[in-house]
Motif scaffolding. Sequence first.
Motif, mmCIF file in Angstrom:
data_model
loop_
_atom_site.group_PDB
_atom_site.id
_atom_site.type_symbol
_atom_site.label_atom_id
_atom_site.label_comp_id
_atom_site.label_asym_id
_atom_site.label_seq_id
_atom_site.Cartn_x
_atom_site.Cartn_y
_atom_site.Cartn_z
ATOM 1 N N ALA A 1 37.997 43.617 45.221
ATOM 2 C CA ALA A 1 39.260 43.228 45.350
ATOM 3 C C ALA A 1 39.355 42.175 46.771
ATOM 4 O O ALA A 1 40.044 41.171 46.670
ATOM 5 C CB ALA A 1 40.166 44.389 46.101
ATOM 6 N N ALA A 2 38.553 42.364 47.943
ATOM 7 C CA ALA A 2 38.544 41.331 48.785
ATOM 8 C C ALA A 2 38.094 39.885 48.161
ATOM 9 O O ALA A 2 38.666 39.010 48.702
ATOM 10 C CB ALA A 2 37.691 41.742 49.761
ATOM 11 N N LEU B 1 44.858 36.833 39.362
ATOM 12 C CA LEU B 1 43.545 37.057 39.787
ATOM 13 C C LEU B 1 43.751 37.861 40.965
ATOM 14 O O LEU B 1 42.895 39.017 41.187
ATOM 15 C CB LEU B 1 42.760 35.836 40.210
ATOM 16 C CG LEU B 1 41.391 36.175 40.848
ATOM 17 C CD1 LEU B 1 40.554 36.392 39.721
ATOM 18 C CD2 LEU B 1 40.679 34.676 41.287
ATOM 19 N N ILE B 2 44.530 37.686 42.147
ATOM 20 C CA ILE B 2 44.705 38.485 43.084
ATOM 21 C C ILE B 2 44.998 39.904 42.640
ATOM 22 O O ILE B 2 44.415 40.974 43.225
ATOM 23 C CB ILE B 2 45.833 38.085 44.200
ATOM 24 C CG1 ILE B 2 45.197 36.574 44.600
ATOM 25 C CG2 ILE B 2 46.313 38.941 45.201
ATOM 26 C CD1 ILE B 2 46.238 35.704 45.543
ATOM 27 N N ALA B 3 46.015 40.095 41.781
ATOM 28 C CA ALA B 3 46.421 41.535 41.263
ATOM 29 C C ALA B 3 45.415 42.211 40.596
ATOM 30 O O ALA B 3 45.515 43.428 40.346
ATOM 31 C CB ALA B 3 47.794 41.113 40.421
ATOM 32 N N GLY B 4 44.574 41.199 39.814
ATOM 33 C CA GLY B 4 43.456 42.091 39.101
ATOM 34 C C GLY B 4 44.090 42.335 37.613
ATOM 35 O O GLY B 4 43.717 43.106 37.031
ATOM 36 N N ALA C 1 37.264 43.031 37.743
ATOM 37 C CA ALA C 1 38.308 43.187 38.899
ATOM 38 C C ALA C 1 37.759 44.316 39.904
ATOM 39 O O ALA C 1 38.165 43.942 40.919
ATOM 40 C CB ALA C 1 39.611 43.546 38.385
ATOM 41 N N GLY C 2 37.135 45.330 39.477
ATOM 42 C CA GLY C 2 36.840 46.332 40.245
ATOM 43 C C GLY C 2 37.960 47.570 40.383
ATOM 44 O O GLY C 2 38.846 47.409 39.555
#
Length: 163
Positions: free
Chosen positions: A34-35, A88-91, A143-144
Motif C-alpha cells: 500500500a505504501a 493504483l493508489i486505491a489498489g 496490490a497487497g
Amino acid sequence: MAMSTNTYAAASVTTAATTVTTAATGAVNRYAPAAGRVLLGGLFLVSGLGKLAAPAATIGYITAAGLPAPELAYAGALAVEIGLAGALIAGYRTQLVALLMAVFTLVTAFAFHFQPADQGQVIHFLKNLAITGGLLQVAAFGAGAFSLDALRSRRLRPAIAAA
C-alpha cells in the motif's frame, strides 16, 4: 546426552530472532504494498495535476518533443497520470493498471528524456526506468492487503464457496 547451556541459549536466541524476523516480514508484507502504491501513484498524480493546471505549456512541451497529435497525447497523459494513478493508489485492478503505467513511463522515458548529452535528462531518463521497475514489481506481485482488489477478492470468496 544433555544439551549444554550455550547450545540451549543459542537455540533460544535463534528462535526469538526468527519470531522477530517473521513478525517484521509479516508487517512489511502487509503494509509495504500500500505504501509503495501511494508513493508511486502520488508521483503521477502530482504530475498530472500540474499538467491539468497548465495545458498550453504541456501541449507545447509535447509538440517540441516532436510527438504526433499533441492534444491527444495530452489527454492520454492526463488519463494515465490522474485516472490510472488514482486506480493504483486505491489498489483497483492493480496489476493491469501498473502494467499500463509501466509502459507509459517507459515510452515517456524514451520520448522525452533520452538525451545522453544532457546530464539532467539522463537523470530523468534513469528515474523513469526506476519507476518502470517499481511498477513492474506491482504488476507482478499485486496490490497487497490494503486495496480494492483485496476487498473484492474477500467478497468473491464466500460467493465462490457457496456456488
